[in-house]
Design a protein around this motif. Structure first.
Motif, mmCIF file in Angstrom:
data_model
loop_
_atom_site.group_PDB
_atom_site.id
_atom_site.type_symbol
_atom_site.label_atom_id
_atom_site.label_comp_id
_atom_site.label_asym_id
_atom_site.label_seq_id
_atom_site.Cartn_x
_atom_site.Cartn_y
_atom_site.Cartn_z
ATOM 1 N N HIS A 135 5.491 -3.560 -11.510
ATOM 2 C CA HIS A 135 6.063 -3.090 -10.387
ATOM 3 C C HIS A 135 7.242 -3.881 -9.931
ATOM 4 C CE1 HIS A 135 6.867 -1.945 -6.394
ATOM 5 N NE2 HIS A 135 6.782 -3.301 -6.012
ATOM 6 N N CYS A 143 10.567 -3.594 -7.216
ATOM 7 C CA CYS A 143 11.268 -2.872 -5.871
ATOM 8 C C CYS A 143 12.688 -3.663 -5.856
ATOM 9 C CB CYS A 143 10.456 -3.396 -4.570
ATOM 10 S SG CYS A 143 9.543 -4.887 -4.500
ATOM 11 N N CYS A 187 6.383 0.438 -2.668
ATOM 12 C CA CYS A 187 6.289 -0.950 -2.741
ATOM 13 C C CYS A 187 4.973 -1.344 -1.961
ATOM 14 C CB CYS A 187 7.350 -1.814 -2.012
ATOM 15 S SG CYS A 187 7.119 -3.586 -2.136
ATOM 16 N N GLY A 188 4.374 -2.417 -1.832
ATOM 17 C CA GLY A 188 3.110 -2.681 -0.842
ATOM 18 C C GLY A 188 3.371 -2.344 0.398
HETATM 19 ZN ZN LIG Z 1 7.601 -4.277 -4.351
#
Ligand SMILES: [Zn+2]
Ligand SMILES: CN1c2c(nc(N)[nH]c2=O)NC[C@@H]1CNc1ccc(C(=O)N[C@@H](CCC(=O)N[C@@H](CCC(=O)N[C@@H](CCC(=O)O)C(=O)O)C(=O)O)C(=O)O)cc1
Ligand SMILES: N[C@@H](CCS)C(=O)O
Length: 763
Positions: free
Chosen positions: A650, A652, A735-736
């Protein structure tokens, strides 16, 4: 006589006083006056802490961000907030954080909702600023009130103050043209406002102004080099003396340009550009002050004072009172005071210096140079003892780790088969629908979670009590995801204080602090762990939590790890070996965790590399070498697994065009990225490159409180499907979700799942 100064001081407060004051104000729990008073108190404390310096910075304090402060000083507010009629500080927060029309603040009804300013990282640091916005219509108008008020405040306290501002060329360079206009066309009118600002400062009796132009350490096209000449030719007529500050790297091709700008003084980063300093002396006009940044403002190690003096003494002899000394850059990037640390390992602590200690080091250097080393012999002797102890400590050097590193072969980074063969086996095992849905890892870090952790750390909650509380949170996350009908679940990361610090706390070779907070953006802070020695993993770090989460559901549970490059880039790292070596050590440690997760029956493992792009060197010419070891480290971490195990990564805050080949070379089965705000245009890079593996383009902007609609998500995914074959697309947020509330997350994810189902139905 040597002059000492600092370029800036951390403003969040040793105990994050500013963070708590801001958040209380934003929640409506305190008044604007209370917040402003906390700001004034912090400024006063910080000036006092710097009082031994000859020149103390003023204007480095910001309630949210120093770049946003500069935008307000220059009257460069986005058009969407022009009509606001409340307190200017509230308008400043509106630009910083955005405001939904439905929010409960005083001006929501009359002034409506506004989108937050874009945020991006400040050069190669982990600090994020609000990006200045430009259009062909941009007009600058001076508002010097903040700077003049802080100057008056400092003067009233008897501080020998030096205002600090961001320079015009850097300001333009780090901003974004929101239309097709050329930012440089704005320079003449921008310079007019800078001239007025310098004049306003001169009128108050200001002698020196520090103008930060860190863009000079990057590769500049001729037009931007020319802009520097234009800018400083105009500003030279001001009545203040200008100290031009460059930092974060060497000047390389810009040396001659910087040395010859018509300013009274020049600050150079003598940590990162040390090799350039002696040649620069010959270039420097005879009237100019040279400020050398000899204390590292980006790390937390004690300076080798004796070695620094050996190098500095002949320079001091040559420059005499034209030599100024300072940290290499603003101390914004380091914690405030090492003395606050009560539980930090004593031996490691003896090797460290935070902002306050760095200023003491500066003082020792200045005294040694002006009065002789004898005058500070005790300080020099104890510094030498610490430097020597660190160099030879068995805590730093672990022969087993060095041997493991020597045994790294290219095969360690190779999967058994290529993506196509793996994908078939994974599809057979996982049985996921088309457009599978997942999230990026974290669910809201609620006050209850943080409270439980803080009680556990304070010893008022037992380990059993803490683990039970975290398991209850994991259970909640799993239940919510099941009822939302997501396809691949996560455990929610409740037990993690931070995606990097959590791993630093468990790896051998790392120390962590209690109060080593560094501002990341606005009120948000991180506590970078301190990588001091060779890295190893004494035991599994995540397996029990993930196994517990998997035991609660029959859906696939994604194992969640932070990758070696991100751990490295968001830690305070060793200065006695290359970043590449530290990264490979981390890679071997996290690889063991990956293999343990696989052994525990976890079929999908995500290895976050949010900071892979963030770690790119400022100079493009150095990118290739960085990407070579960074990608290799990721591959070593990820690629020991069987074909059936699906590896996700992942990223971002990313643009991918210029590093797409490196991303493809990571060979993750699935990559999830931030795309929602770019309307899927970021995917063009993947399309143009024929990126071969699976992609989850973010469809939910987690930085905003707004709930994306099902229709909007469907539209975004349709745009994605124009660029990437639908069979290879996943549906997930950007994202988280740790900074969001459950009340926002649930409706947003409900719409996301509904969108995926609608897409499947129409496929
Ligand atoms: Zn992220
Ligand atoms: C993705 N991002 C990250 C970056 N760098 C990292 N190292 N980590 C990242 O996630 N860089 C780029 C971006 C930056 N984004 C963010 C987003 C959010 C935060 C953030 O929320 N920071 C928290 C601190 C997180 C933390 O360490 N929490 C600890 C301590 C919690 C705490 O403050 N406890 C209180 C007591 C609480 C109580 O009793 O109620 C205390 O200690 O006093 C934890 O969870 O245990 C923040 O609050 O700023 C950062 C970067
Ligand atoms: N797994 C992390 C990634 C943040 S970049 C999270 O979800 O918070």
């Amino acid at each position: 006589m040597i002059t000492t100064h600092s370029l800036g001081f951390p403003r969040i407060g040793a105990k994050r006083e500013l963070k708590f004051a801001l958040e209380a104000y934003w929640k409506g729990q305190s008044s604007l006056d209370t917040l402003k008073q906390v700001g004034a108190d912090l400024r006063q404390q910080h000036w006092q802490l710097q009082s031994a310096l000859d020149w103390v910075p003023v204007g480095d304090f910001a309630f949210y961000d120093q770049v946003l402060d500069m935008s307000f000083t220059l009257g460069n507010l986005p058009a969407r907030v022009h009509d606001f009629h409340g307190d200017p500080l509230d308008n400043y927060f509106r630009v910083a954080r955005g405001r939904s029309a439905a929010s409960a603040d005083d001006h929501a009804q009359c002034c409506g909702g506004v989108a937050a300013g874009e945020m991006t990282k400040w050069f190669d640091t982990n600090y994020h600023y609000i990006v200045p916005e430009f259009t062909a219509e941009t007009r600058f108008t001076l508002d010097a009130s903040r700077l003049l008020a802080q100057w008056a405040e400092a003067k009233a306290l008897g501080v020998q103050a030096k205002p600090v501002i961001i320079g015009p060329v850097t300001y333009l360079a780090i901003g974004k043209a929101k239309d097709a206009s050329d930012k440089l066309a704005l320079l003449p009118q921008l310079l007019q406002v800078y001239s007025e600002l310098l004049e306003a400062l001169a009128a108050q009796g200001v002698e020196w102004v520090q103008i930060d132009e860190p863009i000079l350490v990057t590769e500049l096209e001729a037009t931007w080099q020319h802009a520097f000449n234009l800018a400083y030719q105009q500003l030279k007529s001001s009545r203040v003396k200008i100290l031009l500050a460059t930092y974060f790297g060497p000047l390389v091709d810009n040396q001659y340009l910087a040395a010859n700008l018509p300013v009274a003084g020049w600050h150079v980063d003598a940590i990162n550009a040390r090799h350039e300093i002696v040649p620069l002396l010959a270039m420097l006009p005879a009237h100019k002050v040279l400020s050398l940044g000899v204390i590292n403002g980006r790390n937390i190690w004690k300076t080798d004072l004796n070695a620094t003096l050996d190098w500095l003494a002949p320079i001091a002899e040559r420059l005499r009172d034209r030599l100024w000394l300072a940290p290499s850059c603003s101390l914004l990037h380091v914690p405030v005071d090492l003395e606050s640390e009560q539980t930090l390992d004593g031996e490691v602590k003896s090797w460290l210096a935070f902002a306050k200690q760095k200023l003491d080091e500066l003082q020792t250097l200045a005294v040694a140079l002006s009065q002789g080393r004898e005058a500070v012999k005790d300080q020099l002797a104890s510094n030498q003892a610490a430097i020597t102890a660190r160099r030879h400590s068995p805590r730093v050097n672990n022969p087993a780790v060095k041997t493991a590193l020597e045994k790294i072969t290219p095969q360690l980074g190779e999967r058994q088969h290529g993506y196509a063969a793996r994908a078939a086996k994974q599809a057979a095992l996982l049985q996921l629908p088309k457009y599978p849905t997942t999230t990026i890892g974290s669910f809201p870090q609620t006050a209850e979670i943080r409270q439980a952790r803080s009680q556990f750390k304070a010893g008022t909650l037992s380990i059993d009590g803490y683990q039970a509380a975290m398991k209850a949170e994991i259970t909640r996350s799993v239940r919510e995801q099941e009822s939302l009908d997501l396809d691949v679940l996560v455990h929610g990361e409740a037990e993690r204080n931070d995606m990097v610090e959590y791993f630093g706390e468990q790896l051998e070779g790392y120390a962590f602090s209690q109060f080593g907070w560094v501002q990341s953006y606005g009120s948000r802070c991180v506590k970078p762990p301190i990588l001091f020695g060779d890295i190893s993993r004494p035991k599994a770090m995540t397996v029990a939590w993930i196994q517990y989460a998997q035991s609660l559901t029959s859906k696939p549970m994604k194992g969640m790890l932070t990758g070696p490059v991100t751990i490295l880039n968001w830690s305070f790292v060793r200065d006695d070996q290359t970043r590449a070596v530290s990264c490979y050590q981390l890679a071997l440690a996290i690889r063991e965790e990956v293999l343990d997760l696989e052994k525990a029956g976890i079929h999908i493992i995500q290895i976050d590399e949010a900071a892979l792009r963030e770690g790119l060197p400022l100079r493009k010419s150095e990118w290739k070498q960085y990407l070579q070891w960074a990608v290799e480290a990721f591959r070593i971490t990820a690629n020991g697994v069987a074909d059936e195990t699906q590896i996700h990564t992942h990223m971002c805050y990313s643009e991918f065009n210029d590093i797409i080949a490196a991303i493809a070379d990571m060979d993750a089965d699935v990559i999830t990225i931030e795309t929602s705000r770019s309307d899927m245009e970021l995917l063009d890079a993947f399309d143009d490159f024929n990126y071969p593996n699976e992609i989850g383009p973010g469809v939910y902007d987690i930085h905003s409180p707004n709930i994306p609609t099902e229709q909007h998500i469907v539209q975004l995914m349709q745009k994605a499907a124009e660029r990437v074959p639908a069979e290879r697309l996943w549906v997930n947020p950007d994202c988280g979700l740790k900074t969001r509330q459950w009340s926002e997350v649930i409706p947003a994810l409900r719409n996301m799942v509904a969108a995926a189902k609608a897409l499947r139905a129409n496929a």
